[in-house]
Design an enzyme around this catalytic site. Sequence first.
Site: not given
Ligand SMILES: NC(=O)c1ccc[n+]([C@@H]2O[C@H](COP(=O)([O-])OP(=O)(O)OC[C@H]3O[C@@H](n4cnc5c(N)ncnc54)[C@H](O)[C@@H]3O)[C@@H](O)[C@H]2O)c1
Length: 449
Positions: A158, A271, A279, A339
């Site tokens: 993503e 800058a 991330c 941000k």
């Molecule tokens: N936030 C970003 O901008 C972004 C962008 C690209 C990729 N990512 C990647 O995407 C992934 C998710 O990031 P995020 O920021 O959305 O995380 P987040 O912490 O906002 O959300 C994670 C969700 O997963 C849920 N969860 C955890 N364990 C669970 C389980 N066993 N069953 C069901 N739900 C469960 C949590 O309750 C939470 O709602 C990460 O690996 C991150 O690196 C994030």
Amino acid sequence: MKVCVIGTGYVGLVTGACLAHIGHHVICVDNNEEKVKLMQAGQSPIYEPGLSEVLQSTIAAGTIEFTTDLAAGVQHGEVLFIAVGTPPLPSGESDTQYVEAVARGIGRNLNGGYKVIVNKSTVPIGSGDWVRMIILDGLSESQTALKEANFDVVSNPEFLREGSAIYDTFNPDRIVLGSDVPEAIAVMKELYAPIVNREPSDDKTLPPVPVLVTELSSAEMVKYAANAFLATKISFINEVANICDRVGADVIQVAQGIGLDSRIGNKFLQAGLGWGGSCFPKDVAALVHTADDYGYEAALLKATVKTNQHQRLLVVEKLQQILKILKGKTIGLLGLTFKPDTDDMRDAPAITLAGALTRLGAKVKAYDPLISHSEIRHTLSNITVETDIETLATGCDALVLVTDWKEFQALDYDKLASLMLHSVLVDGRNFLDKNALQEAGFNYIGMGH
Ligand SMILES: NC(=O)c1ccc[n+]([C@@H]2O[C@H](COP(=O)([O-])OP(=O)(O)OC[C@H]3O[C@@H](n4cnc5c(N)ncnc54)[C@H](O)[C@@H]3O)[C@@H](O)[C@H]2O)c1
């Protein structure tokens, strides 16, 4: 198509809502009951521009549902997205325990019918095969009669940016699909066809979204390499800014000059006081860790991180140069989130800065357009969060612009200067009008500007 998204954070909820918007039938699963109740009531647990509207319209259309019941989600989905968090461990390695729990749960609840399991979480290289193994372990533990697995794992990293996540999901620069199984790729292409064909976009002249099909591990690497490159680009311009400060050049003009070179481009050349968020820090650390695991020292990436750590604290040095002793001084932070247009403060520079200032005996106050009016403000130690700008400025020895929220450009700086003990402003993002601030009586300090 029938879709299940597991994990409804910034990525999962946006993905689920956007897929429901283009007509798929989506079940979103989260193990946080409070979040699920909120979403069932049509409310978003996170702030993301446009998300509430998409949620409400898809709930009304009946194309999205929310549950804590993983089994129901797994049995519903032809495509199952794993979108749980992968936070960093102290070593820099990704903590994959949430992905593991979900993969095992998927295995235990698999029913008949072909399924594509999608790694949407950012996971270490090689996780596709590992997820497959855990799903099979889960399947062997299950009580169901199903003995044969009929699924494939695809990596679909993503790239959305918090603050414009809905826009980015409907208008991605590219869609990367990692798998060598044609059937799985065909399912993913069908799922994304409306987005590839720009159906949600108002601009019908846009060409289709490029879809890049790679090997599984290459797709996983694309995500880490993209974030590592962007973080390095920012650390690079920050280093140039620090040299500009010493030689008397202006980094804004320098960035314009180099950004006009089409090989370089003008994005990510602002800058400031450094990158942060959920991330970049964790993904760069994880890539450094992976390289270490394979006997390679990622020296450039380590330098990228080191430059960033220094950059966050540079503001403290700048304040010391002007105010000398910081003990007993009051510093007001403009912005807390990493941000603008998000409520996310994970690994935000503001938090590091507040910690350093507090250690030196300063009092830290802050105003943030979202956090100041949210319950999250009560969770912050070291920082008094004010609910309006004038209260923030009152009695401050200096203001520091930390987050480039648009509304900070339109503040009444004459008034703010009159409320402060010393009218010092460090513009940590080179975001404000230097001349206007100087006219308002501020001692303006930029970052290489
Ligand atoms: N936030 C970003 O901008 C972004 C962008 C690209 C990729 N990512 C990647 O995407 C992934 C998710 O990031 P995020 O920021 O959305 O995380 P987040 O912490 O906002 O959300 C994670 C969700 O997963 C849920 N969860 C955890 N364990 C669970 C389980 N066993 N069953 C069901 N739900 C469960 C949590 O309750 C939470 O709602 C990460 O690996 C991150 O690196 C994030």
